[in-house]
Design an enzyme around this catalytic site. Sequence first.
Site, PDB file in Angstrom:
ATOM      1  CE  LYS A   1     -28.406  37.352  20.373  1.00 39.92           C
ATOM      2  NZ  LYS A   1     -27.739  37.251  21.663  1.00 39.92           N
TER       3      LYS A   1
ATOM      4  CD  GLN B   1     -25.123  35.519  23.522  1.00 37.58           C
ATOM      5  OE1 GLN B   1     -25.496  36.153  22.559  1.00 37.58           O
ATOM      6  NE2 GLN B   1     -25.976  34.949  24.356  1.00 37.58           N
TER       7      GLN B   1
ATOM      8  CG  ASP C   1     -29.062  42.528  24.991  1.00 30.70           C
ATOM      9  OD1 ASP C   1     -30.062  42.063  24.415  1.00 30.70           O
ATOM     10  OD2 ASP C   1     -27.990  41.918  25.083  1.00 30.70           O
TER      11      ASP C   1
END
Length: 286
Positions: free
Chosen positions: A53, A97, A120
């Site tokens: 990322k 995460q 997300d």
Amino acid sequence: MAQIISGKAVSASVREELKKETAALIESSGIYPGLAVILVGNDPASQVYVRNKQLACEELGFHPFEYKLGENTTQEQLLDLINVLNKDPKVHGILVQLPLPDHLDEQSVLYSIDPAKDVDAFHPMNVGRIMIGSYSFLPCTPAGVMELLDASGIEIAGKNCVVVGRSNIVGKPMSMLLLQRSGTVTICHSKTKNLKEVCAEADILVVAIGKPKFITADMVKEGAVVIDVGINRDENNKLCGDVDYESVEPKAGYITPVPGGVGPMTITMLMKNTLRAAKMQNGIED
């Protein structure tokens, strides 16, 4: 022989567009899209994902903010950090995460992220907006699948679409997106009866169950579009998907490989969400 849907190629094309849009945004307003990634603990796979990322941010001209927290970080410490990032105007997207260490409450952590920075799309407000078709962000993997279908010129309207797997991250939102495009959608899971027969009726089969090579040729309709979201290791420790590629590929019309199919799209769609968040938070229309 199936036509191979290359996630690498589609992802590269989308990233080129994002690079141009980002450069234009920086030039016109001085705004660098900012993505904060929080990693708690030392999970090796998570460390790889976080690094990828970061690399994507650097490639596109984004500003990456990385927070590596120890395994023993408390719930309060993590929520305090998220609260600070929620208020930071340079941070446009926040990603925690997963998985988190067992002592942390994943749900309350995800719910604490400002929905406008939830790139997300896991916050219930964003999930609800997906349900009614009025969304700002889409979960990255289902969004990547839709991008692959569109890039391949695959028509969804009126097609029998079967989604194998009902997770909140892939299966449920995937089925909603196909439905919004006028697909006739069936969601299958571990309790589905006659799974083989249901899958064999699919014009578009999306598989996300985390079982290596689970879908075999006898479960696939001749000429079907087969999208394999799974990433597993086979008996030889080789990367494989949820679809038995060797047996299914000759029968399918289109198929995604593993690796190199859906995988490359996920981080690319995260970048797309972050750029959109940066524009929205600064009152800039797409």
